[in-house]
Scaffold this motif. Structure first.
Motif, short mmCIF file in Angstrom:
data_model
loop_
_atom_site.label_atom_id
_atom_site.label_comp_id
_atom_site.label_asym_id
_atom_site.label_seq_id
_atom_site.Cartn_x
_atom_site.Cartn_y
_atom_site.Cartn_z
N ILE A 93 -23.01 -12.37 -5.42
CA ILE A 93 -23.38 -13.70 -4.96
C ILE A 93 -23.38 -14.57 -6.21
CG2 ILE A 93 -25.15 -15.09 -3.83
CD1 ILE A 93 -26.22 -12.49 -2.59
N GLU A 94 -22.53 -15.61 -6.20
CA GLU A 94 -22.31 -16.35 -7.45
C GLU A 94 -22.13 -17.84 -7.19
OE1 GLU A 94 -19.74 -15.54 -11.48
OE2 GLU A 94 -18.81 -15.02 -9.57
N THR A 95 -22.69 -18.63 -8.08
CA THR A 95 -22.51 -20.08 -8.00
C THR A 95 -21.26 -20.50 -8.76
OG1 THR A 95 -24.89 -20.49 -7.77
CG2 THR A 95 -23.54 -22.33 -8.51
N VAL A 96 -20.42 -21.29 -8.10
CA VAL A 96 -19.18 -21.80 -8.69
C VAL A 96 -19.08 -23.27 -8.33
CG1 VAL A 96 -16.68 -21.51 -8.88
CG2 VAL A 96 -18.11 -19.54 -8.27
N SER A 97 -18.56 -24.07 -9.26
CA SER A 97 -18.38 -25.49 -9.00
C SER A 97 -16.98 -25.94 -9.39
CB SER A 97 -19.40 -26.32 -9.79
OG SER A 97 -19.16 -27.71 -9.61
N THR A 98 -16.32 -26.66 -8.48
CA THR A 98 -15.10 -27.40 -8.80
C THR A 98 -15.36 -28.89 -8.55
OG1 THR A 98 -14.20 -27.09 -6.57
CG2 THR A 98 -13.56 -25.48 -8.26
N GLY A 99 -16.58 -29.29 -8.79
CA GLY A 99 -17.02 -30.65 -8.55
C GLY A 99 -18.38 -30.69 -7.90
N VAL A 100 -18.62 -29.76 -6.98
CA VAL A 100 -19.92 -29.57 -6.34
C VAL A 100 -20.25 -28.09 -6.43
CG1 VAL A 100 -21.23 -29.73 -4.18
CG2 VAL A 100 -19.55 -31.49 -4.74
N PRO A 101 -21.45 -27.71 -6.91
CA PRO A 101 -21.78 -26.30 -7.05
C PRO A 101 -22.17 -25.64 -5.72
CG PRO A 101 -23.59 -27.65 -7.86
CD PRO A 101 -22.48 -28.59 -7.50
N PHE A 102 -21.38 -24.67 -5.31
CA PHE A 102 -21.65 -23.86 -4.13
C PHE A 102 -22.00 -22.45 -4.57
CE2 PHE A 102 -19.18 -27.24 -2.25
CZ PHE A 102 -19.70 -27.37 -0.97
N THR A 103 -22.94 -21.85 -3.87
CA THR A 103 -23.22 -20.43 -4.09
C THR A 103 -22.44 -19.64 -3.05
OG1 THR A 103 -25.42 -20.80 -5.04
CG2 THR A 103 -24.99 -18.64 -4.07
N VAL A 104 -21.43 -18.91 -3.52
CA VAL A 104 -20.60 -18.09 -2.64
C VAL A 104 -21.37 -16.81 -2.35
CG1 VAL A 104 -18.38 -16.95 -2.34
CG2 VAL A 104 -18.52 -19.08 -3.66
N ALA A 105 -21.70 -16.61 -1.07
CA ALA A 105 -22.55 -15.48 -0.67
C ALA A 105 -21.77 -14.57 0.26
CB ALA A 105 -23.82 -15.98 0.01
N PRO A 106 -21.25 -13.44 -0.25
CA PRO A 106 -20.47 -12.53 0.60
C PRO A 106 -21.36 -11.66 1.48
CG PRO A 106 -20.56 -11.69 -1.64
CD PRO A 106 -21.25 -13.02 -1.66
N LEU A 107 -21.08 -11.66 2.78
CA LEU A 107 -21.78 -10.81 3.73
C LEU A 107 -20.91 -9.61 4.07
CD1 LEU A 107 -23.31 -13.54 6.08
CD2 LEU A 107 -24.33 -12.44 4.09
N LYS A 108 -21.53 -8.59 4.67
CA LYS A 108 -20.84 -7.30 4.75
C LYS A 108 -19.82 -7.22 5.89
CE LYS A 108 -24.20 -4.73 7.58
NZ LYS A 108 -25.04 -3.52 7.64
N CYS A 109 -20.01 -8.00 6.97
CA CYS A 109 -19.10 -7.84 8.10
C CYS A 109 -19.10 -9.07 8.99
CB CYS A 109 -19.45 -6.60 8.91
SG CYS A 109 -21.06 -6.71 9.74
N LEU A 110 -18.14 -9.11 9.89
CA LEU A 110 -17.97 -10.24 10.80
C LEU A 110 -19.14 -10.35 11.77
CD1 LEU A 110 -15.93 -12.47 11.48
CD2 LEU A 110 -14.83 -10.87 13.07
N GLN A 111 -19.70 -9.23 12.17
CA GLN A 111 -20.82 -9.27 13.11
C GLN A 111 -22.01 -10.02 12.53
OE1 GLN A 111 -22.47 -5.43 14.19
NE2 GLN A 111 -23.27 -6.21 16.13
N VAL A 112 -22.30 -9.78 11.26
CA VAL A 112 -23.40 -10.49 10.59
C VAL A 112 -23.07 -11.97 10.52
CG1 VAL A 112 -24.64 -10.77 8.41
CG2 VAL A 112 -24.15 -8.48 9.28
N MET A 113 -21.82 -12.31 10.21
CA MET A 113 -21.42 -13.71 10.12
C MET A 113 -21.57 -14.41 11.46
SD MET A 113 -20.34 -14.70 7.06
CE MET A 113 -19.06 -15.92 7.21
N GLN A 114 -21.17 -13.76 12.53
CA GLN A 114 -21.20 -14.39 13.84
C GLN A 114 -22.62 -14.63 14.34
OE1 GLN A 114 -18.71 -11.52 15.83
NE2 GLN A 114 -16.86 -12.77 15.58
#
Length: 234
Positions: A93-114
């Motif tokens: 889980i990491e913060t990256v900015s190309t103008g606005v800082p977003f924290t990219v948060a990877p989840l384990k599967c599509l079911q969790v995302m849905q």
């Protein structure tokens, strides 16, 4: 090659939809290969690609990414109301900015995302302490087999169907952590849960030299067609 400069004042220093939309509107039927917009984050060029079978494609080059902190999964889970086991353990889980800082948060599967539900107050309080603006949730399991990531961006008790500023951060994150190869154009799908599916194409480069190993040349694009035209009178 014809280049036009346009200045935009925004509440945010950078946003993807206004950038691509403005560039498409400025280009019109001129056939210009590139439009350059002068934004609060700097000059952002948008290059166009036209084929006989698809609507016009535009691809903006965002400012080079800045990588922030990597986050503790337990801390993010507590703040968002998710479970620690909901998160992917292979990527940070990491913060990256190309103008606005977003924290990219990877989840384990599509079911969790849905089924994703986030405590908005806890998320905002956590983000304010870490210097990020928003959370951008992603997972490698996708609805469309052609996509590399499935994404959701929840904010202000609402959801965004497509977040090109966050997608640029995700592109840098993908190349940095081996989810995508340098210069590989990959698809991010977003907006599916809210029945406004979006297709965002991203790529980034890796600058290898003796001094550093930076991610550069982040590009984000998509297809567009004109759906409305009007005039404003003062």
């Amino acid at each position: 090659m014809r280049v036009r400069i346009f200045t935009v004042q925004e509440e945010l220093p950078f946003a993807g939809h206004p950038t691509l939309g403005t560039a498409f509107a400025l280009r019109g039927n001129s056939g210009a290969e590139q439009i350059t917009l002068d934004l609060n984050v700097g000059k952002v060029p948008v290059r166009f690609e036209q084929t006989s079978i698809e609507p016009l494609f535009g691809e903006m080059t965002q400012v080079d990414p800045k990588f922030g902190m990597q986050h503790d999964r337990e801390a993010v889970a507590r703040a968002t109301g998710l479970r620690v086991e909901d998160f992917d353990t292979e990527s940070p889980i990491e913060t990256v900015s190309t103008g606005v800082p977003f924290t990219v948060a990877p989840l384990k599967c599509l079911q969790v995302m849905q089924k994703l539900k986030v405590n908005p107050n806890g998320a905002v309080e956590y983000l304010e302490k870490t210097g990020a603006k928003f959370l951008y949730f992603v997972c490698r399991e996708t609805v469309d087999s052609a996509a590399r990531l499935h994404a959701r961006m929840l904010f202000y008790n609402a959801e965004d169907p497509a977040t090109e500023s966050a997608a640029g951060c995700a592109a840098a994150w993908m190349v940095a952590h081996g989810v995508a190869e340098p210069e590989e154009r990959v698809l991010i799908e977003q907006g599916i849960e809210m029945q406004r599916p979006s297709r965002i194409f991203v790529r980034a480069s890796r600058e290898n030299n003796l001094r550093d190993n930076r991610i550069v040349n982040v590009r984000v694009g998509g297809n567009a067609i004109e759906v409305m035209r009007g005039e404003v009178f003062f």
